[in-house]
Design a protein around this motif. Structure first.
Motif, PDB file in Angstrom:
ATOM      1  N   SER A 122       0.852  -1.182   0.000  1.00 10.40           N
ATOM      2  CA  SER A 122       0.000   0.000   0.000  1.00 10.40           C
ATOM      3  C   SER A 122       0.887   1.230   0.000  1.00 10.40           C
ATOM      4  O   SER A 122       2.047   1.173   0.419  1.00 10.40           O
ATOM      5  N   ARG A 123       0.345   2.343  -0.494  1.00 15.57           N
ATOM      6  CA  ARG A 123       1.095   3.604  -0.481  1.00 15.57           C
ATOM      7  C   ARG A 123       0.131   4.745  -0.234  1.00 15.57           C
ATOM      8  O   ARG A 123      -1.057   4.666  -0.525  1.00 15.57           O
ATOM      9  N   SER A 124       0.669   5.803   0.337  1.00 16.94           N
ATOM     10  CA  SER A 124      -0.130   6.994   0.596  1.00 16.94           C
ATOM     11  C   SER A 124       0.766   8.210   0.502  1.00 16.94           C
ATOM     12  O   SER A 124       1.911   8.181   0.949  1.00 16.94           O
ATOM     13  N   SER A 125       0.248   9.289  -0.088  1.00 15.80           N
ATOM     14  CA  SER A 125       1.013  10.514  -0.262  1.00 15.80           C
ATOM     15  C   SER A 125       0.321  11.679   0.421  1.00 15.80           C
ATOM     16  O   SER A 125      -0.914  11.700   0.552  1.00 15.80           O
ATOM     17  N   LEU A 126       1.119  12.632   0.835  1.00 15.74           N
ATOM     18  CA  LEU A 126       0.604  13.856   1.433  1.00 15.74           C
ATOM     19  C   LEU A 126       1.405  15.021   0.875  1.00 15.74           C
ATOM     20  O   LEU A 126       2.632  15.031   0.948  1.00 15.74           O
ATOM     21  N   VAL A 127       0.712  15.988   0.302  1.00 21.92           N
ATOM     22  CA  VAL A 127       1.354  17.215  -0.173  1.00 21.92           C
ATOM     23  C   VAL A 127       1.245  18.258   0.932  1.00 21.92           C
ATOM     24  O   VAL A 127       0.151  18.512   1.450  1.00 21.92           O
ATOM     25  N   ILE A 128       2.355  18.834   1.307  1.00 23.32           N
ATOM     26  CA  ILE A 128       2.361  19.823   2.380  1.00 23.32           C
ATOM     27  C   ILE A 128       3.068  21.086   1.905  1.00 23.32           C
ATOM     28  O   ILE A 128       3.957  21.038   1.055  1.00 23.32           O
ATOM     29  N   VAL A 129       2.638  22.194   2.448  1.00 25.52           N
ATOM     30  CA  VAL A 129       3.282  23.468   2.183  1.00 25.52           C
ATOM     31  C   VAL A 129       4.071  23.851   3.429  1.00 25.52           C
ATOM     32  O   VAL A 129       3.506  23.950   4.521  1.00 25.52           O
TER      33      VAL A 129
END
Length: 555
Positions: free
Chosen positions: A244-251
């Motif tokens: 499984s994979r999960s991504s998070l875009v953060i500033v």
């Protein structure tokens, strides 16, 4: 594979493997923990060996209800650990069941189930941030739950891996970070070069910390690797596949900053700041709280030696021992409107400085709807301390430098080679300086022209003919490094309003005290004329121990 709806905290789950600690449980569904003795007694028809020293004992005390696939290995007499669990058909069991390997259910994450990186309240450059993992519950409503690493450890042992990829947006495209981007993996204290592969240790049972060296937009991708059941055998190395994979875009934002002057020093003392919060972060926290703190030891004030002190040097703390209702005496600035409000994505707050220089900050917290409406910083600090960590987070911060600009230290004068012509005195444990300390020297700061003229006239006084004993001028307090109130007794504003204490005027680097009383008294007319020619006027102060002078008030 279905997901058990009971849940166990990440850290407690790990400790349970080690020592049988009973886990914390969710309140939304009862959790049934089978008795360890029952679990151990029904290990299965094939298991006849001594299992008391194996992994089963630890596992059996933390199993959760639900239906899960598990894998078994029959006891190897040559092994000290009689039971392992691994994927190898046909030794596959659906738990619970009458003939399963344990007689008790096991938790875990299966291939195809999803997890996500919990969004932090805010991420600031050069400030460590910790990221939680959460598991999406496919059985119930799709809500997020704490990620249960325990099952993966049981199912796949040390052959499981987490890979974390970090990319930065560069010119409209994503690229892997390099060490030069200064994205630090806090636990290892090393910079990330594209990917890291944390080992399965106790560190993975707590949030993982990262520090981003520069503002920008980043993408973090967590990839869980698992053994491929189709190719694994006990006689070959594991073939890891992506589960499984999960991504998070953060500033990553820069820390907010602003500068004001201490009250009573003639400059800007009030400024507004726009606080913002990520609407996707912690939506259950529906109120905002604004905390004002002062950094211990800043501005030249030794906090531990002041009223309400005991603040470690460099530590942030709500100041105690003075009244917020009397801003003229309180050592910390204030928010001029409500300290607790309903949550908004953007809100403007006005900050007003106190009479004292130093480093301060205002932190905007997200807090639950039950958070009390307090009116003082002390009560706000107490209410925040009473909350669990999950019920509060900092969404925005502005750091404030409360300072009279451009003050320089007398000894720091460029080209100064005349130090033998005067002596610096006046330092105390409350405002460190000579003669007890020359580094730091916190009580001899002044406006640059005033310092230049004071240095020059001190040489003249030392060398003048009527100074028959060649007595060096003893220069006492001027101002502190950040200016503002110089509270001689360490009582903050109480000293500034008490005529018996004095020093109320030592705020802008344009006042100083002379400790050569006999020299002055015996030559007052000539002394005053000499000082006045350099721009320094004698100011009589009743009861003062030293002779007081003020710059640029002579003409």
């Amino acid at each position: 594979m279905s997901r058990a709806r009971g849940k166990i905290s990440i850290w407690v789950g790990f400790m349970a493997i080690l020592g049988g600690v009973e886990p914390a449980v969710s309140s939304h569904r009862p959790l049934v923990l089978p008795s360890p003795s029952v679990c151990d007694a029904t290990i299965g028809s094939e298991g006849t060996g001594d299992h008391s020293v194996g992994r089963i004992d630890g596992i059996s005390q933390v199993m959760l209800e639900g239906t899960w696939k598990a894998y078994k290995r029959i006891r190897n007499p040559a092994s000290d650990n009689p039971y392992y669990i691994y994927p190898s058909a046909p030794d596959q069991y659906i738990l619970p069941g009458a003939n399963n390997v344990f007689g008790c259910p096991v938790v875990g994450i299966a291939r195809g189930e999803t997890f996500t990186i919990a969004r932090p309240c805010a991420v600031f450059a050069e400030r460590p941030t910790w990221f939680d993992l959460t598991l999406i519950d496919p059985v119930a409503t799709g809500e997020e739950e704490p990620f249960d690493w325990l099952g993966q450890i049981i199912l796949f042992g040390s052959s499981s891996r987490m890979r974390i990829e970090i990319q930065v947006m560069n010119g409209g495209t994503w690229r892997d970070v390099a060490t030069s981007d200064k994205v630090k993996f806090v636990e290892a204290d090393e910079y990330v070069n594209g990917t890291i592969n944390p080992e399965i240790t106790e560190e993975l049972f707590a949030p993982l910390g990262f520090e981003f060296g520069t503002p920008g937009t980043y993408r973090m991708t967590y990839i869980w690797m698992m053994i491929n059941p189709a190719t694994w055998t006990r006689f070959s190395g594991p073939d890891l596949i992506e589960a499984s994979r999960s991504s998070l875009v953060i500033v990553v934002n820069p820390m907010g900053e602003m500068t004001v002057q201490p009250k009573g020093t003639g400059g800007t003392t009030t400024k507004s700041y726009t606080f913002t919060s990520d609407p996707l972060a912690k939506p259950a926290l529906t109120r905002l709280a604004f905390l004002v703190e002062r950094k211990g030891g800043s501005g030249g004030h030794e906090a531990a030696q002041h009223l309400g002190g005991a603040v470690p040097k460099g530590a942030w703390e709500v100041m105690k021992g003075t009244s917020e209702a009397a801003p003229v005496t309180h050592p910390t600035g204030r928010i001029t409107s409500a300290l607790v409000e309903a949550r908004q994505d953007s809100i403007v707050k006005e900050y007003e400085s106190s009479s004292f220089g130093g480093d301060e900050r205002v932190s905007m917290y997200l807090v639950p709807p039950t958070f009390p409406t307090v009116t003082t910083q002390k009560d706000l600090r107490a209410a925040l301390d009473a909350l669990d960590a999950k019920d509060k987070c900092i969404a925005d911060v502005v750091e404030i430098e409360v300072k009279v600009p451009d003050l320089i230290r007398l000894r720091d004068l460029p080209g100064n080679g005349l130090l033998d012509h005067y002596t610096l005195v006046g330092g105390t444990d409350k405002h460190v300086g000579p003669p007890g300390s020359t580094n730091p020297d916190n009580n001899h700061y002044g406006e640059e022209n005033a310092i230049q003229d004071l240095d020059s006239v001190a040489v003249t006084v030392h060398q003048t003919s009527w100074n028959t004993s060649n007595e060096r001028p003893k220069i006492n307090d001027i101002s502190l490094p950040f200016g503002g109130g110089l509270d001689v007794g360490g009582h903050w504003g109480q000293d500034l309003t008490d005529p018996a204490v004095g020093h109320a005027s030592h705020r802008t680097g344009k006042d100083f005290d002379l400790n050569n009383n006999s020299l002055f008294d015996n030559n007052e007319t000539r002394f005053r004329a000499l000082m006045c020619a350099a721009g320094w006027k004698f100011i009589p102060v009743a009861g003062a121990a030293d002779r007081h002078f003020r710059y640029k008030s002579c003409h």
